[in-house]
Design a protein around this motif. Structure first.
Motif: not given
Length: 259
Positions: A92-109, A112-121
Motif C-alpha cells: 500500500t505504500d507504493g513499494s513493489c517486489a517484482v519477480l522477473d525472468r531477468n534475475i538482475d531485475i528481480t535483484a534490483a527490485s 529497493t526494500f533493503e540493500p543487499g537483499d538482491g545479492a541474497a536472492w
C-alpha cells in the motif's frame, strides 16, 4: 480392445496416453465430464468475448517438464504466452517486489526494500542452479524416484548439505526472515508458497515457496495463449494423430482385471 485404457482426461492422463501411444500402444481415454482437461480448461461464461480459465491458469512445471517437452505440443497448436514480468507483490505504500525472468531485475527490485537483499536472492538462485537438474529429475521420474533422489542427495550435499535441507523444511515466514532483511524477498517466497495451499507457518512451506519462486525465475509462469484449455486441446490432437481416442461422458464404475 485397446492395449491401455486411461481413466480421466486431465493433463496427467493425457500425457500418459500420449507416452503410451508413442510406445506403439493403442490407447483409449475415458472421461466422465462432457469435455477433457480436468482442471486445465477455460470457457466464455463471463462474457462471450472473454476467455476465462476455470481452474489452473499458469504452468511453470509444464514449461520445465522434459516429459511434456518431448511431446512437442507446440506442433499441435500450443503457444505459450509470458507476461512482461512473472509476478509482483505491491504494498500500500507504493513499494513493489517484482519477480522477473531477468534475475538482475528481480535483484534490483529487492534492493529497493533493503540493500543487499538482491545479492541474497542471487545466492538462493545459485543453490537452485546447483540442485535444479536433480530436483527436476526427481519430480519427473516415475515413482518412486530412487535413483533420482540419490543423485539429488549428492547435489544437496554439495550445495550446503544439512543447512540447505533445514532451510527447505522451514516455514516460509521463518525462511524469509533468515534470508532477507527487507520485506521484498519475504513477499516473493511467501506468495509463491501459498500456491501450494500451505500457510506461512506450515513446515515445508519454505521449500515450496523457494521452488515455485525459482521455477518462475527460470521458466516464468507461462499461460497457454487462448486459454488454459489450449494445452488440453494440443494433447488431445496429438493423441488422435497417433491413433488414440478420447471418449467424454463416460463414467468408469469399476475396473475388472482378468488373466
Amino acid at each position: 480392445m485397446p492395449d491401455a485404457v486411461v481413466i480421466g482426461a486431465g493433463p496427467n492422463g493425457l500425457v500418459a496416453a500420449n507416452v503410451l501411444a508413442d510406445a506403439g500402444w493403442s490407447v483409449e481415454v475415458l472421461e466422465e465430464q462432457p469435455e477433457p482437461g480436468g482442471a486445465v480448461r477455460h470457457d466464455r461464461g463471463v462474457d462471450p468475448a472473454f476467455v476465462n480459465d476455470l481452474f489452473s491458469s499458469f504452468y511453470p512445471l509444464a514449461a520445465a517438464s522434459p516429459v511434456l517437452a518431448a511431446l512437442r505440443p507446440e506442433e499441435h497448436g500450443l503457444r505459450w504466452s509470458h507476461a512482461p514480468s512473472v509476478l509482483a507483490h505491491p504494498l500500500t505504500d507504493g513499494s513493489c517486489a517484482v519477480l522477473d525472468r531477468n534475475i538482475d531485475i528481480t535483484a534490483a527490485s529487492l534492493d529497493t526494500f533493503e540493500p543487499g537483499d538482491g545479492a541474497a536472492w542471487q545466492r538462493l538462485h545459485q543453490v537452485w542452479q546447483s540442485l535444479r537438474p536433480g530436483l527436476l529429475d526427481a519430480l519427473f521420474t516415475p515413482f518412486p524416484p530412487i535413483r533420482a533422489t540419490a543423485r539429488l542427495a549428492l547435489r544437496l550435499r554439495a550445495a550446503g548439505g544439512l543447512r540447505m535441507a533445514r532451510s527447505l523444511v522451514l516455514p516460509v515466514r521463518r525462511l524469509g526472515e533468515e534470508e532477507f532483511r527487507g520485506q521484498g524477498g519475504r513477499l516473493l517466497l511467501a506468495g509463491n508458497a501459498l500456491h501450494a495451499d500451505l500457510a506461512p507457518e506450515s513446515a515445508g512451506s519454505g521449500g515450496f515457496g523457494w521452488l515455485m519462486a525459482m521455477l518462475g525465475q527460470t521458466y516464468g509462469f507461462p499461460v497457454p495463449a487462448g486459454g488454459s484449455g489450449a494445452l488440453t486441446s494440443a494433447l488431445v490432437r496429438r493423441l488422435e494423430t497417433r491413433g488414440g481416442r478420447v471418449r467424454c461422458g463416460q463414467r468408469v464404475e469399476h475396473v475388472v482385471v482378468r488373466g
